[in-house]
Design a protein around this motif. Structure first.
Motif, PDB file in Angstrom:
ATOM      1  N   SER A  11       0.807  -1.225   0.000  1.00 19.87           N
ATOM      2  CA  SER A  11       0.000   0.000   0.000  1.00 19.87           C
ATOM      3  C   SER A  11       0.835   1.269   0.000  1.00 19.87           C
ATOM      4  O   SER A  11       0.300   2.372  -0.125  1.00 19.87           O
ATOM      5  CB  SER A  11      -0.943   0.005   1.209  1.00 19.87           C
ATOM      6  N   GLU A  37      -7.222   2.732   4.832  1.00 19.90           N
ATOM      7  CA  GLU A  37      -7.371   3.983   4.090  1.00 19.90           C
ATOM      8  C   GLU A  37      -6.411   4.023   2.895  1.00 19.90           C
ATOM      9  O   GLU A  37      -6.796   4.379   1.776  1.00 19.90           O
ATOM     10  CB  GLU A  37      -7.131   5.176   5.010  1.00 19.90           C
ATOM     11  N   GLU A  40      -7.533   1.382   0.237  1.00 20.65           N
ATOM     12  CA  GLU A  40      -8.701   1.794  -0.540  1.00 20.65           C
ATOM     13  C   GLU A  40      -8.364   2.918  -1.510  1.00 20.65           C
ATOM     14  O   GLU A  40      -8.874   2.944  -2.641  1.00 20.65           O
ATOM     15  CB  GLU A  40      -9.829   2.199   0.403  1.00 20.65           C
ATOM     16  N   ALA A  41      -7.498   3.830  -1.093  1.00 19.60           N
ATOM     17  CA  ALA A  41      -7.084   4.911  -1.993  1.00 19.60           C
ATOM     18  C   ALA A  41      -6.331   4.349  -3.190  1.00 19.60           C
ATOM     19  O   ALA A  41      -6.523   4.800  -4.337  1.00 19.60           O
ATOM     20  CB  ALA A  41      -6.214   5.909  -1.240  1.00 19.60           C
ATOM     21  N   LYS A  43      -6.646   1.300  -4.401  1.00 21.02           N
ATOM     22  CA  LYS A  43      -7.640   0.584  -5.203  1.00 21.02           C
ATOM     23  C   LYS A  43      -8.447   1.550  -6.069  1.00 21.02           C
ATOM     24  O   LYS A  43      -8.653   1.318  -7.276  1.00 21.02           O
ATOM     25  CB  LYS A  43      -8.563  -0.200  -4.275  1.00 21.02           C
ATOM     26  N   ASN A  44      -8.899   2.634  -5.476  1.00 18.40           N
ATOM     27  CA  ASN A  44      -9.727   3.611  -6.214  1.00 18.40           C
ATOM     28  C   ASN A  44      -8.960   4.252  -7.361  1.00 18.40           C
ATOM     29  O   ASN A  44      -9.551   4.649  -8.370  1.00 18.40           O
ATOM     30  CB  ASN A  44     -10.241   4.691  -5.257  1.00 18.40           C
ATOM     31  N   ALA A  45      -7.641   4.351  -7.208  1.00 21.33           N
ATOM     32  CA  ALA A  45      -6.824   4.986  -8.249  1.00 21.33           C
ATOM     33  C   ALA A  45      -6.354   4.004  -9.320  1.00 21.33           C
ATOM     34  O   ALA A  45      -5.812   4.430 -10.339  1.00 21.33           O
ATOM     35  CB  ALA A  45      -5.605   5.648  -7.611  1.00 21.33           C
ATOM     36  N   SER A  46      -6.588   2.708  -9.081  1.00 24.85           N
ATOM     37  CA  SER A  46      -5.954   1.704  -9.945  1.00 24.85           C
ATOM     38  C   SER A  46      -6.894   0.845 -10.767  1.00 24.85           C
ATOM     39  O   SER A  46      -6.472   0.244 -11.754  1.00 24.85           O
ATOM     40  CB  SER A  46      -5.065   0.795  -9.093  1.00 24.85           C
ATOM     41  N   GLY A  47      -8.138   0.709 -10.361  1.00 25.27           N
ATOM     42  CA  GLY A  47      -9.079  -0.046 -11.179  1.00 25.27           C
ATOM     43  C   GLY A  47      -9.190  -1.514 -10.825  1.00 25.27           C
ATOM     44  O   GLY A  47      -8.714  -1.978  -9.788  1.00 25.27           O
ATOM     45  N   ASP A  48      -9.798  -2.265 -11.746  1.00 27.72           N
ATOM     46  CA  ASP A  48     -10.230  -3.639 -11.460  1.00 27.72           C
ATOM     47  C   ASP A  48      -9.097  -4.650 -11.348  1.00 27.72           C
ATOM     48  O   ASP A  48      -9.310  -5.747 -10.817  1.00 27.72           O
ATOM     49  CB  ASP A  48     -11.204  -4.107 -12.552  1.00 27.72           C
ATOM     50  N   HIS A  51      -6.426  -5.736  -6.348  1.00 27.33           N
ATOM     51  CA  HIS A  51      -7.254  -6.284  -5.273  1.00 27.33           C
ATOM     52  C   HIS A  51      -6.533  -6.032  -3.951  1.00 27.33           C
ATOM     53  O   HIS A  51      -5.303  -6.158  -3.875  1.00 27.33           O
ATOM     54  CB  HIS A  51      -7.480  -7.777  -5.475  1.00 27.33           C
TER      55      HIS A  51
END
Length: 249
Positions: A11, A37, A40-41, A43-48, A51
């Protein structure tokens, strides 16, 4: 079948930079960390293709849960053990708690790597890179790190033993050995992000190359060691350290 990677400590810092490299190559990346936190940040910036797994690898119950997830993977091609803690303290002042935070980290690495290697064996091969440290090879008086160095030296040793044991299953195991790299691991040492940034400016001259490392510097080496370009490299501990092991300014 899509390549799949597991990054322990993915992370922030070196692990995150490595994950980003692999994502750009189309690899499905699973990152493990304790800070939800940050996870999740990312993940939100990186896409599918990214994980996230909130896991404390010093906690045996968390490790068992993560290993169950690994067991459910169809394949696993890459593992990077990049989690780290760093708390310079005099040997005479080390407490059992200080020591155990390093010991518990290596226990987590050991059994996660075991689960990963079993999956790689089933997948007909893979590559593992451990993030070691220059401190495992050389003492620095300004940063007394006896327990930390034992932990990292253990990772170096594990690297060589696993390279021998797992070679028959087409699993390569290597390590990188960085010097001072500007990552969040120093924030708690110096009392905050800004304080760490300011303090680390004093270490540029420590390296013959004239500057501290950046996470990307080490991530690029890790990415190479994971790749088929390094298919004849195993059991190696690469000094990715701005030249420190060759000498000091």
């Amino acid at each position: 079948m899509k390549k799949r990677a597991l990054i322990i400590g993915g992370s922030s810092g070196i692990g995150k930079a490595t994950a980003q490299n692999l994502l750009t190559e189309g690899v499905e990346v699973h990152v493990v960390g304790t800070n939800l936190e940050k996870l999740e940040a990312f993940k939100n910036a990186s896409g599918d293709h990214l994980h996230i797994h909130k896991t404390d690898i010093t906690n045996s119950t968390d490790v068992l849960s993560l290993n169950e997830t690994i067991n459910q993977f169809d394949n696993l091609d890459y593992l990077v053990n990049a989690s780290g803690v760093f708390g310079p303290k005099s040997f005479l002042e080390h407490s059992v708690e200080d020591y155990n935070k390093y010991l518990d980290l290596n226990r987590g690495f050991f059994f996660i790597t075991q689960a990963a290697a079993k999956k790689m064996k089933d997948s007909k091969g893979g590559a593992i890179v451990n993030v070691g440290s220059m401190w495992a090879k050389q003492a620095v008086k300004a940063t007394p790190s006896s327990a930390y160095s034992m932990q990292k030296a253990g990772l170096h040793s594990l690297t060589q033993h696993l390279a021998m044991e797992l070679a028959d299953y087409k699993i390569r195991v290597n390590a990188v050995s960085p010097a001072v790299v500007e990552t969040p691991v120093y924030d708690s040492v110096f009392g905050g992000e800004k304080e760490a940034h300011d303090a680390l400016q004093n270490f540029h001259g420590f390296h013959p190359i004239g500057r501290n490392g950046k996470p990307q510097d080490v991530a690029n080496t890790i990415t190479y060691l994971l790749s088929d370009k390094a298919s004849w490299v195993t059991g190696a501990i690469w000094d990715t350290d701005g030249g420190v092991m060759s000498g000091r300014n």
